[in-house]
Design an enzyme around this catalytic site. Structure first.
Site, PDB file in Angstrom:
ATOM      1  N   TRP A  95       0.838  -1.193   0.030  1.00 37.65           N
ATOM      2  CA  TRP A  95       0.043  -0.001   0.052  1.00 37.65           C
ATOM      3  C   TRP A  95       0.822   1.284  -0.140  1.00 37.65           C
ATOM      4  O   TRP A  95       0.231   2.166  -0.452  1.00 37.65           O
ATOM      5  CB  TRP A  95      -0.911  -0.069   1.275  1.00 37.65           C
ATOM      6  N   GLU A 154      11.254  -2.697  12.118  1.00 37.80           N
ATOM      7  CA  GLU A 154      10.907  -1.660  11.086  1.00 37.80           C
ATOM      8  C   GLU A 154       9.630  -0.974  11.669  1.00 37.80           C
ATOM      9  O   GLU A 154       8.541  -1.809  12.002  1.00 37.80           O
ATOM     10  CB  GLU A 154      10.541  -2.197   9.928  1.00 37.80           C
ATOM     11  N   SER A 200       5.818  -7.340   3.693  1.00 42.84           N
ATOM     12  CA  SER A 200       6.362  -7.708   4.999  1.00 42.84           C
ATOM     13  C   SER A 200       6.905  -8.742   5.109  1.00 42.84           C
ATOM     14  O   SER A 200       6.849  -9.560   4.275  1.00 42.84           O
ATOM     15  CB  SER A 200       5.341  -7.662   6.363  1.00 42.84           C
ATOM     16  N   GLU A 251      10.610  -8.331  -2.312  1.00 41.65           N
ATOM     17  CA  GLU A 251      11.161  -7.043  -1.554  1.00 41.65           C
ATOM     18  C   GLU A 251      10.738  -6.822  -0.314  1.00 41.65           C
ATOM     19  O   GLU A 251       9.476  -6.503  -0.316  1.00 41.65           O
ATOM     20  CB  GLU A 251      10.829  -6.043  -2.644  1.00 41.65           C
ATOM     21  N   CYS A 291      10.267   1.409   2.733  1.00 40.87           N
ATOM     22  CA  CYS A 291      11.086   0.253   3.279  1.00 40.87           C
ATOM     23  C   CYS A 291      12.392   0.508   3.216  1.00 40.87           C
ATOM     24  O   CYS A 291      13.334   0.028   4.060  1.00 40.87           O
ATOM     25  CB  CYS A 291      10.809  -0.918   2.298  1.00 40.87           C
TER      26      CYS A 291
END
Length: 475
Positions: A146, A379, A224, A245, A279
């Site tokens: 998203w 993260e 994720s 990724e 990210c």
């Protein structure tokens, strides 16, 4: 209100097999702004069958034909600029300027890069009497996140089209509008029926059956780590190729010869851009003890100038977090940092003053952070910076690499030899020196738990190819 309750399968907008829909929320207003179909396995089966039926035909198109197709897409994408920008601001909450300058532009750049890569890409290589051929892998499942609705989707689609592989796309159910616009673009320019298929829905209803489908030859996923692991597990049942990724906890190493104002501005941008929902965000800022005080003073000044607010107002730099769930996660991490003993230097829990409606978070800086703290290892996906000090370069590199991730890294300073040493020492798929930026023809991907494979440009095309050796071809 946007009503996108049909799927795009085999070149047509068709009713979903499911009667259920998913509401799309504007994170700046917390209001429902549209809905999409909540697809199911039957939709996936239909889409995969359409892609499989056209696979051999599309695989055998010429490079020039695929390049011409990408060129048409580029032109129509440019024609839909305003629609794309408005959709991303609505569904993601990105400020209009960011939607145009970053989201729209990055999507365009990937179609251009794939088109141009075909100018010189060699699909065949002669080795004496033998021939090595690279050919399309076949039906490819794409699952996109998203946080970058056009960038992450366009880079996969552009590479697959350049390779000659038909696709089934499942975009994020939280930001599906941009993918629908892409489908409209492809329909208008005449992407062959079955080459592109869009199935909206959630992970359980669409993502899982797509990952498990026996006719899907490869899965390309951005998202994720836990979800990536599940996709690998499902894909392993029939040995699909997988490109992932995943997450990051990227270090930004500030050298002691740096221009302090320049460094503070650069590190601020890497944390607050896209509300920290990146990210590759450089959220671990490593600063030499000898310049710590001066750097922190300038850093606070830079953060104080960041304007959080309505993404449709001029001057807004930072919009909301994508959802209530993600907002709560960011708040939990901020509170965890306080509990574990990090010093809150700027920002903190809660919303900025005057922004009670919407999922707005306060840009936050922690100092005196130990690299083993949760906020330095996990993260956060929000505008939260951890400042970690170091005494010498060896210590900085050790701290930078002390993470399970390896997606990106950054270094800023003046001495070229030192910059080069640091860049080569960081264990990450991408390292930026002095805010150089990442060009769309450079390979992008991660080390360690940040993923498998590479995307962007010719490296991205290769993820959608198989390699065949033909012995004696020239005898």
């Amino acid at each position: 209100m946007r009503d996108y309750t049909k799927q795009y399968i085999n070149g047509e907008w068709v009713e979903s097999n499911s009667n259920e829909t998913i509401e799309v929320i504007n994170p700046a207003t917390e209001e429902v702004i549209g809905k999409v179909a909540k697809g199911n396995k039957a939709d996936v089966d239909k889409a995969v069958e359409a892609a499989d039926n056209v696979y051999l035909e599309f695989r055998h198109t010429s490079v020039k034909e695929r390049q011409a197709l990408l060129d048409k897409i580029v032109k129509e994408y440019e024609n839909r600029k305003d629609d794309i920008v408005q959709a991303i601001t609505d569904e993601l909450g990105a400020p209009l300027s960011l939607s145009e300058r970053v989201h729209y532009q990055m999507g365009l750049n990937h179609f251009v890069a794939a088109r141009d890569a075909l100018d010189n890409y060699e699909f065949e290589e002669r080795r004496g009497d033998d021939l090595v051929v690279k050919e399309a892998i076949g039906v490819s499942g794409l699952i996109t996140p998203w946080n970058f609705p056009t960038n992450q989707t366009s880079l996969k689609l552009a590479a697959a089209f350049a390779a000659g592989s038909p696709v089934v796309l499942k975009p994020s159910e939280e930001t599906p509008f941009a993918a629908v616009i892409l489908a409209e673009i492809f329909d208008k320019v005449g992407v062959p029926k079955g080459v592109f298929n869009l199935v909206n829905g959630d992970g359980a209803g669409v993502g899982n059956p797509l990952s498990e489908h026996p006719k899907v030859r490869m899965m390309s996923f951005t998202g994720s780590g836990p979800t990536g692991s599940k996709i690998m597990e499902k894909a392993a049942k029939d040995f699909k190729k997988v490109s992932l990724e995943l997450g990051g906890k990227s270090p930004y190493i500030v050298l002691d010869d740096v221009d302090i104002k320049e460094a503070a501005k650069a590190t601020t941008g890497k944390v607050v851009n896209n509300t920290g929902q990146v990210c590759t965000a450089g959220t671990r800022v490593l600063v030499p003890n000898k310049i710590k005080d001066a750097f922190l003073a300038e850093l606070k000044e830079q953060f104080s100038q960041v304007r959080v607010g309505n993404p449709r107002e001029d001057g807004t730099q930072v919009g909301p977090i994508i959802s209530k769930k993600q907002f709560d996660q960011v708040q939990n991490y901020i509170n965890k940092g306080i509990e574990e003993g990090a010093e809150l230097f700027y920002g903190g829990p809660g919303k900025p003053e005057g922004l009670e409606k919407g999922y707005f978070a306060r840009p936050t800086i922690f100092i005196n952070v130990d690299n083993q703290m949760t906020i330095a290892q996990e993260e956060i996906f929000g505008p939260v910076m951890s400042v970690i000090t170091y005494n010498d370069l060896d210590e900085a590199i050790q701290i930078a690499n002390d993470t399970k991730y390896g997606l990106a890294g950054y270094v800023i300073g003046k001495d070229k030899e030192t910059l080069h040493k640091v860049a080569r020492s960081i264990e990450a798929g991408t390292v930026e020196i002095n805010e150089a930026g990442r060009k769309p023809d450079l390979p992008f991907g991660g080390y360690k738990q940040s993923g498998l494979g590479r995307e962007w440009g010719d490296y991205g095309i290769e993820e959608f190819l198989e390699v065949k050796s033909i012995a004696g071809y020239f005898k």
